[in-house]
Design a protein around this motif. Structure first.
Motif, PDB file in Angstrom:
ATOM      1  N   ARG A 487      26.990   1.909  -6.170  1.00  0.00           N
ATOM      2  CA  ARG A 487      25.605   1.485  -6.370  1.00  0.00           C
ATOM      3  C   ARG A 487      24.978   1.192  -5.020  1.00  0.00           C
ATOM      4  O   ARG A 487      25.441   0.329  -4.268  1.00  0.00           O
ATOM      5  CB  ARG A 487      25.563   0.240  -7.254  1.00  0.00           C
ATOM      6  CG  ARG A 487      24.176  -0.215  -7.628  1.00  0.00           C
ATOM      7  CD  ARG A 487      24.280  -1.385  -8.616  1.00  0.00           C
ATOM      8  NE  ARG A 487      22.978  -1.839  -9.071  1.00  0.00           N
ATOM      9  CZ  ARG A 487      22.255  -2.778  -8.470  1.00  0.00           C
ATOM     10  NH1 ARG A 487      22.739  -3.377  -7.379  1.00  0.00           N
ATOM     11  NH2 ARG A 487      21.069  -3.141  -8.951  1.00  0.00           N
ATOM     12  N   VAL A 488      23.924   1.931  -4.694  1.00  0.00           N
ATOM     13  CA  VAL A 488      23.266   1.824  -3.392  1.00  0.00           C
ATOM     14  C   VAL A 488      21.874   1.247  -3.620  1.00  0.00           C
ATOM     15  O   VAL A 488      21.133   1.716  -4.496  1.00  0.00           O
ATOM     16  CB  VAL A 488      23.182   3.194  -2.699  1.00  0.00           C
ATOM     17  CG1 VAL A 488      22.467   3.058  -1.353  1.00  0.00           C
ATOM     18  CG2 VAL A 488      24.572   3.768  -2.514  1.00  0.00           C
ATOM     19  N   ARG A 489      21.505   0.258  -2.811  1.00  0.00           N
ATOM     20  CA  ARG A 489      20.208  -0.402  -2.926  1.00  0.00           C
ATOM     21  C   ARG A 489      19.428  -0.205  -1.630  1.00  0.00           C
ATOM     22  O   ARG A 489      19.873  -0.610  -0.559  1.00  0.00           O
ATOM     23  CB  ARG A 489      20.391  -1.891  -3.203  1.00  0.00           C
ATOM     24  CG  ARG A 489      19.098  -2.677  -3.336  1.00  0.00           C
ATOM     25  CD  ARG A 489      19.408  -4.116  -3.743  1.00  0.00           C
ATOM     26  NE  ARG A 489      18.210  -4.926  -3.829  1.00  0.00           N
ATOM     27  CZ  ARG A 489      17.723  -5.678  -2.848  1.00  0.00           C
ATOM     28  NH1 ARG A 489      18.382  -5.721  -1.677  1.00  0.00           N
ATOM     29  NH2 ARG A 489      16.621  -6.388  -3.010  1.00  0.00           N
ATOM     30  N   LEU A 490      18.275   0.471  -1.765  1.00  0.00           N
ATOM     31  CA  LEU A 490      17.381   0.707  -0.642  1.00  0.00           C
ATOM     32  C   LEU A 490      16.081  -0.022  -0.926  1.00  0.00           C
ATOM     33  O   LEU A 490      15.524   0.089  -2.027  1.00  0.00           O
ATOM     34  CB  LEU A 490      17.109   2.200  -0.449  1.00  0.00           C
ATOM     35  CG  LEU A 490      18.342   3.096  -0.214  1.00  0.00           C
ATOM     36  CD1 LEU A 490      17.929   4.547  -0.120  1.00  0.00           C
ATOM     37  CD2 LEU A 490      19.072   2.668   1.062  1.00  0.00           C
ATOM     38  N   VAL A 491      15.569  -0.767   0.090  1.00  0.00           N
ATOM     39  CA  VAL A 491      14.334  -1.527  -0.067  1.00  0.00           C
ATOM     40  C   VAL A 491      13.372  -1.097   1.021  1.00  0.00           C
ATOM     41  O   VAL A 491      13.712  -1.113   2.213  1.00  0.00           O
ATOM     42  CB  VAL A 491      14.584  -3.045   0.012  1.00  0.00           C
ATOM     43  CG1 VAL A 491      13.276  -3.801  -0.210  1.00  0.00           C
ATOM     44  CG2 VAL A 491      15.620  -3.472  -1.026  1.00  0.00           C
ATOM     45  N   CYS A 492      12.163  -0.689   0.577  1.00  0.00           N
ATOM     46  CA  CYS A 492      11.092  -0.318   1.499  1.00  0.00           C
ATOM     47  C   CYS A 492      10.132  -1.500   1.598  1.00  0.00           C
ATOM     48  O   CYS A 492       9.674  -2.021   0.568  1.00  0.00           O
ATOM     49  CB  CYS A 492      10.373   0.936   1.004  1.00  0.00           C
ATOM     50  SG  CYS A 492       8.989   1.436   2.048  1.00  0.00           S
ATOM     51  N   LEU A 493       9.796  -1.930   2.832  1.00  0.00           N
ATOM     52  CA  LEU A 493       8.931  -3.082   3.035  1.00  0.00           C
ATOM     53  C   LEU A 493       7.773  -2.701   3.928  1.00  0.00           C
ATOM     54  O   LEU A 493       7.921  -1.884   4.848  1.00  0.00           O
ATOM     55  CB  LEU A 493       9.699  -4.256   3.661  1.00  0.00           C
ATOM     56  CG  LEU A 493      10.853  -4.828   2.823  1.00  0.00           C
ATOM     57  CD1 LEU A 493      12.169  -4.301   3.377  1.00  0.00           C
ATOM     58  CD2 LEU A 493      10.829  -6.355   2.858  1.00  0.00           C
ATOM     59  N   ALA A 494       6.592  -3.264   3.624  1.00  0.00           N
ATOM     60  CA  ALA A 494       5.389  -3.033   4.419  1.00  0.00           C
ATOM     61  C   ALA A 494       4.631  -4.342   4.523  1.00  0.00           C
ATOM     62  O   ALA A 494       4.694  -5.188   3.616  1.00  0.00           O
ATOM     63  CB  ALA A 494       4.516  -1.953   3.795  1.00  0.00           C
ATOM     64  N   ILE A 495       3.872  -4.510   5.647  1.00  0.00           N
ATOM     65  CA  ILE A 495       3.088  -5.726   5.872  1.00  0.00           C
ATOM     66  C   ILE A 495       1.622  -5.337   5.960  1.00  0.00           C
ATOM     67  O   ILE A 495       1.260  -4.396   6.674  1.00  0.00           O
ATOM     68  CB  ILE A 495       3.524  -6.444   7.164  1.00  0.00           C
ATOM     69  CG1 ILE A 495       4.979  -6.914   7.041  1.00  0.00           C
ATOM     70  CG2 ILE A 495       2.617  -7.632   7.453  1.00  0.00           C
ATOM     71  CD1 ILE A 495       5.494  -7.603   8.285  1.00  0.00           C
ATOM     72  N   GLY A 496       0.776  -6.081   5.209  1.00  0.00           N
ATOM     73  CA  GLY A 496      -0.656  -5.898   5.262  1.00  0.00           C
ATOM     74  C   GLY A 496      -1.094  -4.644   4.548  1.00  0.00           C
ATOM     75  O   GLY A 496      -0.340  -3.955   3.864  1.00  0.00           O
ATOM     76  N   GLY A 497      -2.442  -4.369   4.736  1.00  0.00           N
ATOM     77  CA  GLY A 497      -3.016  -3.177   4.146  1.00  0.00           C
ATOM     78  C   GLY A 497      -3.856  -3.480   2.927  1.00  0.00           C
ATOM     79  O   GLY A 497      -3.532  -4.344   2.122  1.00  0.00           O
ATOM     80  N   ASN A 498      -5.001  -2.784   2.857  1.00  0.00           N
ATOM     81  CA  ASN A 498      -5.873  -2.862   1.681  1.00  0.00           C
ATOM     82  C   ASN A 498      -6.450  -1.465   1.462  1.00  0.00           C
ATOM     83  O   ASN A 498      -7.064  -0.883   2.364  1.00  0.00           O
ATOM     84  CB  ASN A 498      -7.005  -3.872   1.898  1.00  0.00           C
ATOM     85  CG  ASN A 498      -7.860  -4.020   0.651  1.00  0.00           C
ATOM     86  OD1 ASN A 498      -7.342  -4.057  -0.443  1.00  0.00           O
ATOM     87  ND2 ASN A 498      -9.172  -4.078   0.836  1.00  0.00           N
ATOM     88  N   PRO A 499      -6.212  -0.906   0.297  1.00  0.00           N
ATOM     89  CA  PRO A 499      -5.527  -1.500  -0.856  1.00  0.00           C
ATOM     90  C   PRO A 499      -4.040  -1.658  -0.603  1.00  0.00           C
ATOM     91  O   PRO A 499      -3.533  -1.195   0.418  1.00  0.00           O
ATOM     92  CB  PRO A 499      -5.807  -0.483  -1.963  1.00  0.00           C
ATOM     93  CG  PRO A 499      -5.949   0.817  -1.241  1.00  0.00           C
ATOM     94  CD  PRO A 499      -6.630   0.495   0.063  1.00  0.00           C
ATOM     95  N   ASP A 500      -3.353  -2.311  -1.574  1.00  0.00           N
ATOM     96  CA  ASP A 500      -1.920  -2.511  -1.413  1.00  0.00           C
ATOM     97  C   ASP A 500      -1.243  -1.173  -1.218  1.00  0.00           C
ATOM     98  O   ASP A 500      -1.509  -0.210  -1.956  1.00  0.00           O
ATOM     99  CB  ASP A 500      -1.336  -3.197  -2.655  1.00  0.00           C
ATOM    100  CG  ASP A 500      -1.869  -4.604  -2.821  1.00  0.00           C
ATOM    101  OD1 ASP A 500      -2.450  -5.128  -1.854  1.00  0.00           O
ATOM    102  OD2 ASP A 500      -1.709  -5.175  -3.928  1.00  0.00           O
TER     103      ASP A 500
END
Length: 1255
Positions: A487-500
C-alpha cells in the motif's frame, strides 16, 4: 189598599220613561214631534193624576206606548196602562191581533208584562229580530162602562249591524305593490239596517278619494254599502296596513278589515368606505379591504364589485333590521393594478337603472428585483465592469454601489419607463480588482423616499483570481523498492491560490481515476481535496502492481506540477505454456515452452511432471511489459498412454521475492483401450444368485462399446432375461446356474483401437458332496453352529424346520427360502453312512440388511467445555451389510465437513461401522446443539441423536439390580449414567430398616459397574442407594432407578440369586437319607454351579471387552427379508472372495462417552484366522477360513487359549461343536457332465466347507 196617588205617580213615571227612551241614529229627528206630544200628554196626565179622581172616573189610557228603536237581539217593551175595568186588553201588530192571553202562544217571544188588576198590559218582546220591526197598537174592548179604546200606533224599529266587511284584495293578506303606482281597493259591507258608512285608512290617514254606493240587502229592510278607493303607495308605506272601516248606529265601535302592504322600491346609492385618508392610493403587496354599503330598498340591494368593468366579487350580505346591504372586496394590490378602476354597483328588482360608485387606484410599488450584469470574477489588477438594473418601480428609485463598506462611484445612470406606469433605473460601474478585495461583497442598493423603511439590494462576492504559490509531493523516497501489493500513499500539497487548486494526479500523462469494477478489490483510492488554512492537499493511495513499476506519478495545480517515480518488484504477471501439438498419441514428441511474461527481478524457470523433475532448455526471452524481465524455457517429452491426464508443471521462482508462480499443461493422449492391472479375471458366484463381471479399462477417448461373448455367442447389448451390460461395461448376471460357469470374452473399442480380455465366472453350488460308500438316502444331516449364551440371554433358535433338506446320491443340499437375518451364521453338513466317524463340513450364510444405529437411550449426550479451547468427539456406531455411509447434521442443518473445526473418521470392521466426529475449539454458543448421525446403505437408513452439552454433574446410574446374595453380602450390578464429561466414581449408601443412620461404601475401581456389598446381617431388610459423582458434584438420590430394597436370606437358606429360594417343606414320601446331609450336598452343588456360571459370565465379558465393546443386538421375530440382487458394485479382492454378514446376540451397553480420555481403538485385521483346537483335538490348519470372507466385514484377533471369533457375530467357546480331522476331496467333478468346460481346481484352492453363500 195602595194609595191611588202613588199609583198614578208610578204610572206617570212609567209613561215618562218610554217617552224619554228615544231612539238612536238617523231616525231620531223624525220622531222628535211625536216625542214632544207624548211628553206634553204625560205632563198633563201627571198633573191630572195628582188630582183626586173619583171612583167613577171615565175609562181611558193612563199609559200610552211610544215609538221604540232597539238593536237586533235586544229585548223591547211597549207600555200600555188602561183604566177600564171589565174590559179585555190585547195588542195588535200591523193590524194583527195578538190575543188577550198574556202568554201570546202564537209568538213565543212575546208576552204581556205587568199586573192586569192595575191595568198594566205592557208588551214584552225577547231577542228582537227584523220580523219584529212593525207598528203596534194597544186595544181595549168595549164594556158596559164605555166603548172600545185604541192607543196611538207606535213603531218598533230594529237596528241590524253589519256582520262583515269584504275587502278586495282579501283581508288579512299581504299585497306587493310598487311604490308610486296606483291601485284600486274595494270594500263591501254585509246586510245592515240602516246602511253602514265606509271609510279607508292608509298608514293611519283617511283616504279622501272614495266612491260609495248603498244597495238593497238580501232581505227587505236590509241594505249593503260598497266603497272603492284609489291608493298610490309610497316607500314609507312598506309594511303598513290599509284599513277598511264600517260604522253604523247599531255598532258601538266600527268594524274593520285590513291588508298589509309590501311596497317594492329601489335602494339608495352605494357608498365605498376607503381605509385611510387618501382615497385610491395603495401600496403594492397591501391587503386592501374595501366595504361597499347600500341602504334601503325592497328588496335590499344586490351588490357586486367590478375592476375595470369586469366583475371581481359578487358576494354580499344584508341586514334587514337596519335595511342595509354590504359587500367586502379583499384583494392584494399588485403593481399591474395601478390605474385600475374599482366600482361597486347596487340594484334590485324594481330598480330602473344601476347605481354605481367607483375609485381609481394609484399604486406605489418598489422594484421586484435587482439584477447585476457582468462577472464578479476577475484576475487581479484587471478592471471589473458591472451593470445594475432594477425592475419597474413607482416612483423611480436611485442606485448606489458598495464594495464591503466602501461606496463606489458609478460611471453612468439611466432611467426609462417601465411597466404599469413605473420606471426602470440602471447604473454602470467599472473598478480595478485587487487581491486584498477578494471575497468582499459587492452590492447594488436601490432606495427612494417612498420606501424609507425598506432597502432593496443585490450582492455578489468578488472573486479575484491569483495562482498558487508552491506545489510538492510527499511519499516514499525515490528509488525505494516496493513489493507488489504494498500500500503506497502519495500526498500532493499546494499553498495559496484562488480558486482552490484542483490538484489533479497523472500516471504517465494519463489522469488517475478511481475505477470501481464490480466484484473486484479497489486498488486505487483517490481522496478528496482537503483544505487546512491556506494549504491544500489531495491523497492518492494505491496497491502497487506491476504496472506501477517505473511509472511517473505527477500532480498538477494550474501551471505548477510535481512528480515522483516508483520502483515495484513483482512476480511473473503471467506464466504461459505453449505446445507444438494438441492431438497426441503414444510415441509422439511434444515440445512445451514456458514463458514468463514479465517480472521484476528476473525469475528462474523449472519443469516437472507429476513431481518428477524435467530438464529443459532456456529459450530466447521476449520484450517484457511494465519494464520488467521476461524468461522462457522449453522441454521435449515422448508420449505414452500412461501420460494421459498427467500434468506437466512449469514453475517460475523468484529468489529475491521468495515466491513461485506455476502453470501446468494437462496431457491429452489418445490411445486405444487398455485393461488395467486391477482388472478382475476371476469372479465367483453361487448358483441361483447373481454375478457381476467388472471392467477396469482405460482409454482415451472413452470406449464406444463393450461387447461380451460367451461360448462363441455375443450377448445382446440391450440386455436379456438374465443379464444386462452396465454403463461402465460391467456384465451383470442373475439367477446364475452352473451352466453359466466359464470364460467370458470382453471386447472394448474406441476411435483409436480395440482391446480384449477373458473373465472367468466360477459358479459355486450350495451343496454338500461326499465321497463315501455306501451311499445311503438319509445319510445327510444339517446343524446350525451357535455360541454358548451368556447368563440371562435367550437361547438362539437352532431349529431348521423352515429350511428344506434335499439329498441326491452323494450330494446333499440345504435350501433356505426367504433368508432372514436371524438365520445368518455357520452351518454344518454331517454325513453318516454308518461307517464311523461321521464326516463334517462348514459353510457360512451371509445376509445383507439395512443399517441399524446403536442408540440405547432416546438421546445420547456428550459433554465438553464450551470455552473455545476444548474438543469433543461424537461416536456413531451402526451395523449393516453392505458398507454404510455416515452423514451428520447439526440442529437439522447438514454439517459442513469442509470446516476445519470438524473432522470425521470412518471405520469399517466386519458388519460394524463407526463414524467419529471431532469438533475442535468447542464454543458454547455455536456447538451446544443436537447432532444427528444418519447411517445409509443401499438397503435403507437409520439415525440417532447426540446432544453436545456442557460439563456437569453426572446423571444417576441406571438399572441397579441384585445379581447375587448371601446372608452377609449382596452382589450389585448397574449401568453407568452420563458422567457429565468428567471422570465419575460410584458410592453405595445403605441402611437397615429399623436401625437409624446410613452407611456408605466407595466402589473400587471407580469405573466398575459391579460391586459386592459385605458386612450385612442375615434375614435383614436393607434399602440400598447408588450415587454417581464427579468433580462438580453427585447425582443425588431422587432417581428411582438408582435405589432398591433387598432382604438378606437366613442362615438356613442357601445363597444364590435374589429371587431363588429353596422349598421350605420336604417332598412327600419316605426318605432314607438324613435331611441335614442332603441339604449340605445340595448346597455344595449349587455353590459349584454358581461359581462356574459366574466364571463363564465374567469370561464372556472379558472377551467382549477385548473386542472393543462391539455388541450385537438380536433381531428375533423380525420380518423376513427377501434376497435382494441390487448390490452391483462389490469390491472384488481375489478368486476366493466370499461375502458374509453378522447377527447380533448380545445386549447393547449404555452409550455415553466422556471426552476426557476417549481414544477409539481400531480392531486388528487378519488375512486369515485359525480356530483353536476343540475338545477333540482338531488341527488348526484344517479349520482356516479364506482371508476376506466379505470385503466389508473385517474380523478380530482371538485371544490365545480361547476359541477366537471367526466372525464377531458367532463367537465360539470351549463348548462349541467341532469338525473332524478328515479332509474332503473336491467334489465339483460330479457336475462335470453339466459344466464340462470348468478347469479342475487345485486341491488346496478353496475347500467346499469354507465357501460362503451370499443372500
Amino acid at each position: 189598599m195602595e194609595n191611588p196617588e202613588k199609583d198614578r205617580g208610578r204610572h206617570r213615571r212609567r209613561a215618562v220613561v218610554p217617552v224619554g227612551a228615544t231612539g238612536r241614529g238617523p231616525g231620531l229627528a223624525l220622531r222628535l214631534p211625536i216625542r214632544t206630544s207624548l211628553l206634553l200628554l204625560g205632563l198633563l196626565m201627571t198633573g191630572l193624576a195628582q188630582v183626586p179622581v173619583p171612583a167613577s172616573a171615565p175609562r181611558g189610557f193612563w199609559a200610552l206606548p211610544e215609538n221604540l228603536t232597539v238593536v237586533e237581539g235586544a229585548a223591547a217593551e211597549l207600555w200600555c196602562g188602561v183604566s177600564a175595568p171589565g174590559s179585555t186588553v190585547q195588542w195588535a201588530k200591523d193590524g194583527l191581533l195578538l190575543g188577550p192571553d198574556p202568554r201570546i202562544p202564537s209568538f213565543p217571544r212575546y208576552r204581556l208584562q205587568g199586573d192586569p188588576t192595575k191595568g198594566e198590559f205592557h208588551l214584552h218582546i225577547e231577542a228582537c229580530d227584523l220580523s219584529d220591526d212593525a207598528g203596534y197598537e194597544c186595544q181595549v174592548s168595549r164594556s158596559e162602562t164605555g166603548p172600545e179604546l185604541v192607543s196611538p200606533r207606535v213603531i218598533l224599529s230594529i237596528l241590524v249591524p253589519p256582520k262583515v266587511l269584504q275587502l278586495t284584495p282579501e283581508a288579512g293578506s299581504t299585497v306587493t305593490w310598487v311604490a308610486g303606482q296606483e291601485y284600486l281597493v274595494s270594500c263591501v259591507s254585509g246586510d245592515a239596517k240602516p246602511a253602514p258608512d265606509i271609510t279607508f285608512l292608509l298608514s293611519g290617514q283617511t283616504i279622501s278619494d272614495i266612491s260609495a254606493n248603498v244597495n238593497e240587502g238580501s232581505q227587505e229592510k236590509l241594505f249593503t254599502t260598497e266603497a272603492t278607493a284609489r291608493v298610490t303607495p309610497q316607500s314609507s308605506d312598506n309594511g303598513q296596513l290599509l284599513v277598511c272601516e264600517g260604522s253604523s248606529p247599531a255598532l258601538d265601535t266600527p268594524i274593520k278589515a285590513s291588508i298589509t302592504m309590501n311596497v317594492l322600491f329601489p335602494p339608495g346609492p352605494p357608498v365605498i368606505e376607503w381605509p385611510g385618508l387618501d382615497e385610491g392610493h395603495a401600496r403594492a403587496g397591501q391587503n386592501l379591504e374595501l366595504l361597499c354599503m347600500a341602504r334601503g330598498g325592497n328588496p335590499l340591494a344586490t351588490l357586486q364589485w367590478l375592476k375595470n368593468g369586469q366583475p371581481v366579487s359578487t358576494a354580499w350580505g344584508t341586514e334587514h333590521t337596519q335595511a342595509v346591504a354590504r359587500s367586502m372586496l379583499v384583494m392584494i394590490v399588485r403593481p399591474e393594478d395601478h390605474g385600475a378602476r374599482l366600482s361597486c354597483e347596487a340594484y334590485n328588482s324594481v330598480s330602473t337603472d344601476i347605481q354605481e360608485r367607483g375609485v381609481t387606484l394609484q399604486v406605489t410599488f418598489p422594484p421586484s428585483a435587482i439584477t447585476i450584469l457582468g462577472s464578479a470574477s476577475q484576475s487581479e489588477n484587471k478592471n471589473v465592469t458591472l451593470s445594475c438594473i432594477t425592475k419597474s418601480s413607482r416612483p423611480r428609485v436611485l442606485l448606489r454601489w458598495w464594495l464591503g463598506w466602501r461606496q463606489l462611484l458609478s460611471t453612468e445612470e439611466t432611467v426609462i419607463d417601465g411597466l404599469h406606469g413605473g420606471y426602470i433605473s440602471m447604473s454602470n460601474l467599472t473598478f480595478l480588482a485587487r487581491r486584498e478585495d477578494n471575497g468582499l461583497t459587492l452590492t447594488c442598493e436601490a432606495f427612494s423616499e417612498a420606501f424609507t423603511k425598506e432597502t432593496f439590494k443585490k450582492s455578489l462576492a468578488l472573486n479575484v483570481k491569483y495562482p498558487a504559490q508552491k506545489l510538492w509531493i510527499e511519499g516514499p523516497p525515490e528509488g525505494q523498492r516496493l513489493r507488489a501489493g504494498t500500500r503506497v500513499r502519495l500526498v500532493c500539497l499546494a499553498i495559496g491560490g484562488n480558486p482552490d487548486p484542483s490538484l489533479t494526479w497523472y500516471k504517465d500523462s494519463r489522469t488517475v481515476t478511481e475505477p470501481r469494477p464490480p466484484q473486484e478489490p479497489r486498488r486505487v483510492q483517490l481522496g478528496n481535496l482537503e483544505k487546512s488554512g491556506s494549504t491544500f492537499s489531495r491523497e492518492l493511495v494505491l496497491i502497487s502492481g506491476p504496472s506501477d513499476n517505473q511509472a511517473k506519478f505527477t500532480c498538477k495545480a494550474g501551471q505548477l506540477s510535481a512528480s515522483t517515480q516508483l520502483v515495484v518488484q513483482f512476480p511473473p504477471t503471467n506464466v504461459t505454456i505453449l505446445a507444438n501439438a494438441s492431438a497426441l498419441r503414444p510415441g509422439d514428441a511434444l515440445n512445451l515452452t514456458c514463458v514468463s511474461v514479465s517480472s521484476n527481478p528476473p525469475v528462474n524457470l523449472s519443469w516437472d511432471k507429476e513431481g518428477e523433475r524435467l530438464e529443459g532448455v532456456a529459450a530466447t526471452p521476449r520484450s517484457a511489459p511494465f519494464k520488467g524481465s521476461a524468461a522462457a524455457r522449453s522441454v521435449l517429452l515422448r508420449m505414452s498412454s500412461r501420460d494421459h491426464g498427467h500434468r506437466v508443471t512449469c514453475r517460475a521462482h523468484s529468489t529475491e521475492l521468495r515466491e513461485t508462480v506455476s502453470a501446468f499443461y494437462r496431457l491429452n493422449v489418445l490411445y486405444p483401450p487398455e485393461f488395467l492391472g486391477e482388472q478382475v479375471l476371476m469372479v465367483t458366484a453361487v448358483e441361483q444368485g447373481e454375478a457381476l463381471l467388472p471392467v477396469s479399462v482405460s482409454a482415451n477417448p472413452a470406449p464406444e462399446a463393450f461387447n461380451w461373448t460367451f461360448r462363441g455367442y455375443r450377448l445382446s447389448p440391450a440386455g436379456g432375461p438374465r443379464h444386462r451390460i452396465l454403463s461402465g461395461g460391467a456384465l451383470q448376471l442373475w439367477n446364475v446356474t452352473r451352466a453359466d460357469d466359464g470364460l467370458y470374452q470382453l471386447h472394448c473399442q474406441n476411435s483409436e483401437g480395440t482391446a480384449e480380455a477373458l473373465v472367468r465366472l466360477d459358479v459355486h453350488y450350495i451343496v454338500c458332496t461326499v465321497d463315501a460308500n455306501p451311499i445311503l438316502p438319509e445319510m445327510f444331516n444339517w446343524e446350525r453352529l451357535v455360541r454358548i449364551q451368556p447368563l440371562g440371554e435367550e437361547e438362539e433358535d437352532q431349529s431348521l424346520d423352515d429350511m428344506e433338506k434335499i439329498s441326491k446320491g452323494s450330494t446333499g443340499r440345504l435350501r433356505i427360502h426367504h433368508a432372514k437375518l436371524t438365520q445368518a451364521g455357520a452351518y454344518q453338513c454331517i454325513v453318516d453312512n454308518g461307517v464311523a466317524p461321521p464326516a463334517r463340513g462348514l459353510v457360512r450364510l451371509v445376509v445383507r440388511f439395512a443399517p441399524h444405529v446403536e442408540h440405547p437411550s432416546p438421546l445420547t449426550k456428550v459433554a465438553a467445555a464450551g470455552d473455545s479451547t476444548s474438543s469433543a468427539t461424537l461416536h456413531c456406531r451402526a451395523r449393516g451389510v453392505p458398507n454404510i455411509v455416515f452423514t451428520w447434521t447439526k440442529n437439522g442443518v447438514p454439517l459442513d465437513l469442509q470446516d476445519p473445526r470438524y473432522t470425521e473418521h470412518t471405520y469399517h470392521q466386519s458388519g460394524v461401522h463407526s463414524s467419529l466426529l471431532t469438533i475442535a475449539n468447542v464454543s458454547a454458543a455455536q456447538d451446544y446443539a443436537l447432532f444427528t448421525c444418519t447411517a445409509t446403505n443401499p438397503l435403507g437408513s437409520d439415525h440417532t441423536d447426540i446432544q453436545l452439552v456442557s460439563i456437569s454433574r453426572p446423571d444417576p446410574p441406571l438399572g441397579l439390580k441384585v445379581v447375587s446374595m448371601t446372608p452377609y453380602s449382596v452382589g450389585l450390578e448397574w449401568k453407568p449414567g452420563f458422567d457429565g464429561g468428567l471422570p465419575q466414581s460410584f458410592q453405595v449408601r445403605y441402611e437397615a430398616l429399623g436401625t437409624p443412620g446410613f452407611l456408605y461404601m466407595n466402589v473400587l475401581p471407580p469405573q466398575a459397574t459391579t460391586f459386592t456389598l459385605t458386612g450385612l446381617q442375615p434375614s435383614t431388610r436393607y434399602r440400598v442407594w447408588l450415587l454417581a459423582s464427579n468433580a462438580l458434584g453427585d447425582s443425588g438420590i431422587a432417581d428411582k432407578g438408582s435405589q432398591i430394597s433387598v432382604t438378606t436370606p437366613g442362615l438356613d437358606q442357601p445363597s444364590g440369586e435374589p429371587d431363588y429360594q429353596l422349598p421350605t417343606e420336604q417332598p412327600a414320601g419316605p426318605s432314607r437319607l438324613p435331611l441335614l446331609p442332603v441339604l449340605f450336598a445340595v448346597g455344595g452343588l449349587l455353590l459349584l454351579s454358581n461359581a462356574s456360571c459366574v466364571g463363564g459370565f465374567l469370561w464372556q465379558r472379558r472377551l467382549k471387552r477385548l473386542a472393543e465393546g462391539i455388541s450385537e443386538k438380536t433381531e428375533a421375530g423380525s420380518e423376513e427379508d427377501r434376497v435382494r440382487n441390487e448390490y452391483e458394485e462389490s469390491q472384488w479382492t481375489g478368486d476366493r472372495d466370499t461375502r458374509s454378514s453378522m447377527v447380533s446376540t448380545t445386549d447393547v451397553e449404555p452409550y455415553y462417552h466422556s471426552m476426557r480420555d476417549f481414544s477409539p481403538q481400531l480392531l486388528p485385521t487378519l488375512e486369515e484366522v485359525s480356530y483353536p483346537r476343540g475338545v477333540t483335538g482338531l488341527k488348526e490348519e484344517n479349520m482356516a477360513f479364506p482371508g476376506h470372507v466379505y470385503d466389508e466385514l473385517e474380523r478380530l484377533y482371538a485371544p490365545s487359549g480361547a476359541w477366537g471369533p471367526l466372525y464377531d457375530e458367532v463367537p465360539m467357546g470351549s463348548c462349541d461343536l467341532y469338525w473332524p480331522e478328515d479332509r474332503y476331496e473336491d467334489a465339483r467333478g460330479i457336475y462335470d457332465q453339466v459344466a464340462g468346460d470348468l478347469d479342475p481346481m487345485e486341491p488346496d484352492a478353496l475347500p467346499f466347507e469354507l465357501r460362503g453363500q451370499l443372500v
